[in-house]
Design a protein around this motif. Structure first.
Motif, PDB file in Angstrom:
ATOM      1  N   SER A 120      11.344   4.870  -4.814  1.00  0.00           N
ATOM      2  CA  SER A 120      11.490   3.587  -5.488  1.00  0.00           C
ATOM      3  C   SER A 120      10.407   2.609  -5.101  1.00  0.00           C
ATOM      4  N   GLY A 121       9.537   2.991  -4.179  1.00  0.00           N
ATOM      5  CA  GLY A 121       8.513   2.069  -3.711  1.00  0.00           C
ATOM      6  C   GLY A 121       9.010   1.147  -2.625  1.00  0.00           C
ATOM      7  N   ILE A 122      10.258   1.350  -2.167  1.00  0.00           N
ATOM      8  CA  ILE A 122      10.822   0.506  -1.128  1.00  0.00           C
ATOM      9  C   ILE A 122      10.671   1.207   0.207  1.00  0.00           C
ATOM     10  N   ALA A 123       9.999   0.572   1.148  1.00  0.00           N
ATOM     11  CA  ALA A 123       9.763   1.182   2.453  1.00  0.00           C
ATOM     12  C   ALA A 123      11.039   1.152   3.284  1.00  0.00           C
ATOM     13  N   GLY A 124      11.176   2.129   4.206  1.00  0.00           N
ATOM     14  CA  GLY A 124      12.316   2.164   5.102  1.00  0.00           C
ATOM     15  C   GLY A 124      12.191   1.123   6.195  1.00  0.00           C
ATOM     16  N   THR A 125      13.197   1.100   7.103  1.00  0.00           N
ATOM     17  CA  THR A 125      13.225   0.065   8.132  1.00  0.00           C
ATOM     18  C   THR A 125      12.067   0.188   9.106  1.00  0.00           C
ATOM     19  N   ASN A 126      11.518   1.386   9.282  1.00  0.00           N
ATOM     20  CA  ASN A 126      10.405   1.584  10.203  1.00  0.00           C
ATOM     21  C   ASN A 126       9.098   1.831   9.456  1.00  0.00           C
ATOM     22  N   GLU A 127       9.076   1.401   8.198  1.00  0.00           N
ATOM     23  CA  GLU A 127       7.911   1.662   7.370  1.00  0.00           C
ATOM     24  C   GLU A 127       7.473   0.413   6.610  1.00  0.00           C
ATOM     25  N   PHE A 128       6.220   0.386   6.259  1.00  0.00           N
ATOM     26  CA  PHE A 128       5.663  -0.544   5.292  1.00  0.00           C
ATOM     27  C   PHE A 128       5.106   0.276   4.147  1.00  0.00           C
ATOM     28  N   ASN A 129       4.850  -0.369   3.023  1.00  0.00           N
ATOM     29  CA  ASN A 129       3.875   0.134   2.066  1.00  0.00           C
ATOM     30  C   ASN A 129       2.850  -0.977   1.879  1.00  0.00           C
ATOM     31  N   LEU A 130       1.808  -0.744   1.117  1.00  0.00           N
ATOM     32  CA  LEU A 130       0.746  -1.737   1.015  1.00  0.00           C
ATOM     33  C   LEU A 130       1.256  -3.060   0.443  1.00  0.00           C
ATOM     34  N   SER A 131       2.183  -2.985  -0.499  1.00  0.00           N
ATOM     35  CA  SER A 131       2.710  -4.216  -1.102  1.00  0.00           C
ATOM     36  C   SER A 131       3.496  -5.041  -0.088  1.00  0.00           C
ATOM     37  N   VAL A 132       4.363  -4.369   0.669  1.00  0.00           N
ATOM     38  CA  VAL A 132       5.149  -5.067   1.694  1.00  0.00           C
ATOM     39  C   VAL A 132       4.239  -5.609   2.787  1.00  0.00           C
ATOM     40  N   PHE A 133       3.287  -4.794   3.221  1.00  0.00           N
ATOM     41  CA  PHE A 133       2.340  -5.213   4.264  1.00  0.00           C
ATOM     42  C   PHE A 133       1.572  -6.461   3.816  1.00  0.00           C
ATOM     43  N   LYS A 134       1.104  -6.465   2.596  1.00  0.00           N
ATOM     44  CA  LYS A 134       0.382  -7.619   2.053  1.00  0.00           C
ATOM     45  C   LYS A 134       1.260  -8.871   2.067  1.00  0.00           C
ATOM     46  N   ASP A 135       2.501  -8.749   1.586  1.00  0.00           N
ATOM     47  CA  ASP A 135       3.399  -9.904   1.533  1.00  0.00           C
ATOM     48  C   ASP A 135       3.674 -10.462   2.931  1.00  0.00           C
ATOM     49  N   LYS A 136       3.845  -9.565   3.918  1.00  0.00           N
ATOM     50  CA  LYS A 136       4.095 -10.015   5.290  1.00  0.00           C
ATOM     51  C   LYS A 136       2.903 -10.820   5.818  1.00  0.00           C
ATOM     52  N   LEU A 137       1.695 -10.299   5.616  1.00  0.00           N
ATOM     53  CA  LEU A 137       0.501 -10.980   6.130  1.00  0.00           C
ATOM     54  C   LEU A 137       0.275 -12.316   5.443  1.00  0.00           C
ATOM     55  N   LEU A 138       0.534 -12.381   4.145  1.00  0.00           N
ATOM     56  CA  LEU A 138       0.389 -13.650   3.430  1.00  0.00           C
ATOM     57  C   LEU A 138       1.379 -14.684   3.972  1.00  0.00           C
ATOM     58  N   LYS A 139       2.616 -14.269   4.184  1.00  0.00           N
ATOM     59  CA  LYS A 139       3.632 -15.193   4.683  1.00  0.00           C
ATOM     60  C   LYS A 139       3.283 -15.735   6.064  1.00  0.00           C
ATOM     61  N   ARG A 192     -10.215 -20.082   2.193  1.00  0.00           N
ATOM     62  CA  ARG A 192      -9.693 -19.209   1.135  1.00  0.00           C
ATOM     63  C   ARG A 192      -9.286 -17.878   1.763  1.00  0.00           C
ATOM     64  N   PHE A 193      -8.013 -17.552   1.627  1.00  0.00           N
ATOM     65  CA  PHE A 193      -7.454 -16.346   2.238  1.00  0.00           C
ATOM     66  C   PHE A 193      -6.963 -15.437   1.128  1.00  0.00           C
ATOM     67  N   GLU A 194      -7.465 -14.212   1.118  1.00  0.00           N
ATOM     68  CA  GLU A 194      -7.144 -13.280   0.040  1.00  0.00           C
ATOM     69  C   GLU A 194      -6.872 -11.897   0.611  1.00  0.00           C
ATOM     70  N   ILE A 195      -5.868 -11.215   0.060  1.00  0.00           N
ATOM     71  CA  ILE A 195      -5.551  -9.847   0.480  1.00  0.00           C
ATOM     72  C   ILE A 195      -5.539  -8.954  -0.759  1.00  0.00           C
ATOM     73  N   ASN A 196      -6.294  -7.880  -0.704  1.00  0.00           N
ATOM     74  CA  ASN A 196      -6.375  -6.920  -1.803  1.00  0.00           C
ATOM     75  C   ASN A 196      -5.785  -5.588  -1.359  1.00  0.00           C
ATOM     76  N   THR A 197      -5.124  -4.896  -2.295  1.00  0.00           N
ATOM     77  CA  THR A 197      -4.553  -3.591  -1.997  1.00  0.00           C
ATOM     78  C   THR A 197      -4.992  -2.566  -3.037  1.00  0.00           C
ATOM     79  N   THR A 198      -4.881  -1.312  -2.672  1.00  0.00           N
ATOM     80  CA  THR A 198      -5.172  -0.222  -3.597  1.00  0.00           C
ATOM     81  C   THR A 198      -3.928   0.050  -4.447  1.00  0.00           C
ATOM     82  N   LEU A 199      -4.036  -0.171  -5.741  1.00  0.00           N
ATOM     83  CA  LEU A 199      -2.875  -0.064  -6.621  1.00  0.00           C
ATOM     84  C   LEU A 199      -2.309   1.352  -6.663  1.00  0.00           C
TER      85      LEU A 199
END
Length: 411
Positions: free
Chosen positions: A252-271, A283-290
């Motif tokens: 589903s694209g949802i990472a487990g409790t001990n996991e990230f995916n690039l989308s979750v990792f990006k959101d955490k760093l932005l926050k 200017r702070f920008e984060i890019n991920t591989t789609l």
């Protein structure tokens, strides 16, 4: 109330514990997500404020450059520069620090939180000690009015501080257990697949021999082959049972409790780091591989590694500069590799400075706006990367900014 976080007058020589590197390693070993613990300690911070009779109580973690408030009562604050804090002095000793009136203390009288809202006067901080002499942060109670705490209240605050540390350690143990259970489940699935393939081949071969034996009326061979088939089918059923009882994670694209995916990792760093960028007008920008944005990978130490690199880049990037982060997960037939690139338009590094960082011998340097340098953030990054069997590269020239590239193999 919302605290207005900004840079104030800086201490010429910020306080640094003698065991600073060991202290930072102890903090990193907890592998905290600083944005994810508000509810875990809200009962304790409220209790601390009630015990002390103060309007505000905070649980603060102090890393190489930033004080992170992981839980708060009476004040809406997530982070502030380490050099602006009172708690940086609390972690210097193993005993609590009490300041009756911050407005009368030369170290703090000009700070924004003293001269303006919330007009703090009283401070009492208890160091959060994970082991002897290693203080990762503090439990502090603060108020607009001058106070003096009774010895009984002091003892209660110490008990609350010990409970905070105990919970932090418990959360880490639970995370480790979850990771080991996940690893065990993956091992079970691998074993089942490894069993299923050869046994399927044996059953197929037995079937062919059986047909040939039937044509030649080889009764003894047929009996032997029947036994092979029965045994093979039993093992095959066992393999199917193992597989069905440890079904793969839903894709589903949802990472487990001990996991990230690039989308979750990006959101955490932005926050976590957008407030620092806004504060310094960067200017702070984060890019991920789609293509691989939803593929899970281990989150172990990633926030500490990327976070220290981002904070360091912001420290050395002037106003209106850029800090760009690229996150990439490359996948081939045999393995996965996470690549974190942090590029800034700051003052850059000499070849000697880059080598010193990679060799673990770098010293401290002040930032572009006088931010105090502590000199341990990049050393910690290098240590964490090596502990994960990764690699760090630095591309930089003086005046041309710097790019830090981290490569981490993923199981």
């Amino acid at each position: 109330m919302k605290l207005n976080v900004q840079n104030d007058l800086q201490d010429v020589n910020p306080p640094i514990p003698d065991n600073e590197f060991e202290r930072l390693i102890s903090l990193s070993n907890l592998d905290l997500d600083y944005s994810d613990h508000q509810n875990n300690f809200k009962d304790l911070v409220k209790l601390a404020a009630k015990v002390a009779g103060t309007s505000i109580s905070l649980v603060n973690m102090i890393d190489s450059l930033t004080q992170w408030t992981i839980s708060n009562y009476g004040m809406d604050i997530d982070q502030m520069p380490r050099e602006d804090t009172v708690c940086q002095y609390t972690i210097m000793n193993n005993e609590p620090l009490e300041i009756g009136d911050l407005s009368q203390d030369d170290r703090f009288r000009e700070k924004a939180y003293v001269t303006g809202d919330p007009n703090i006067r009283y401070y009492y901080g208890v160091p959060l000690q994970v082991s002897s002499g290693l203080n990762i942060g503090s439990l502090c109670v603060i108020d607009r009015q001058k106070k003096v705490l009774d010895p009984e209240k002091v003892e209660l605050l110490k008990i609350i501080a010990d409970e905070i540390v105990s919970r932090l350690k418990t959360f880490r143990v639970m995370d480790n257990l979850k990771a080991k259970l996940l690893e065990a489940n993956n091992t079970h699935k691998k074993v089942a697949h490894d069993i299923r393939g050869p046994i399927g081949g044996i059953i197929g071969l037995a079937s062919i021999i059986k047909d040939q034996g039937a044509n030649n009326q080889m009764e003894e061979v047929l009996e032997f082959i029947n036994l092979i088939q029965k045994s093979g089918n039993s093992v095959l059923d066992l393999a199917d049972e193992i597989l069905s009882s440890h079904k793969p994670e839903p894709k589903s694209g949802i990472a487990g409790t001990n996991e990230f995916n690039l989308s979750v990792f990006k959101d955490k760093l932005l926050k976590l780091y957008e407030p620092q960028a806004r504060n310094k007008k960067i200017r702070f920008e984060i890019n991920t591989t789609l293509e691989t944005a939803s593929v899970p990978f281990s989150k172990s130490k990633l926030l500490q590694i990327a976070g220290n690199l981002i904070s360091n880049s912001m420290k050395f990037t002037p106003e209106n500069g850029d800090v760009i982060v690229d996150l990439d997960l490359s996948i081939n037939q045999f393995d996965k590799t996470l690549v974190i690139s942090v590029k800034d338009t700051g003052i850059g590094l000499t070849e000697e400075s880059a080598k010193a960082i990679l060799n673990g011998t770098s010293g401290t340097t002040d930032g572009t706006e006088g931010e105090s340098g502590y000199g341990f953030g990049l050393a910690l990054v290098k240590h964490l990367i090596e502990s994960l069997n990764g690699n760090l590269r630095i591309n930089s020239e003086p005046g041309e900014g710097a790019t830090f590239i981290v490569t981490l193999p993923q199981n």
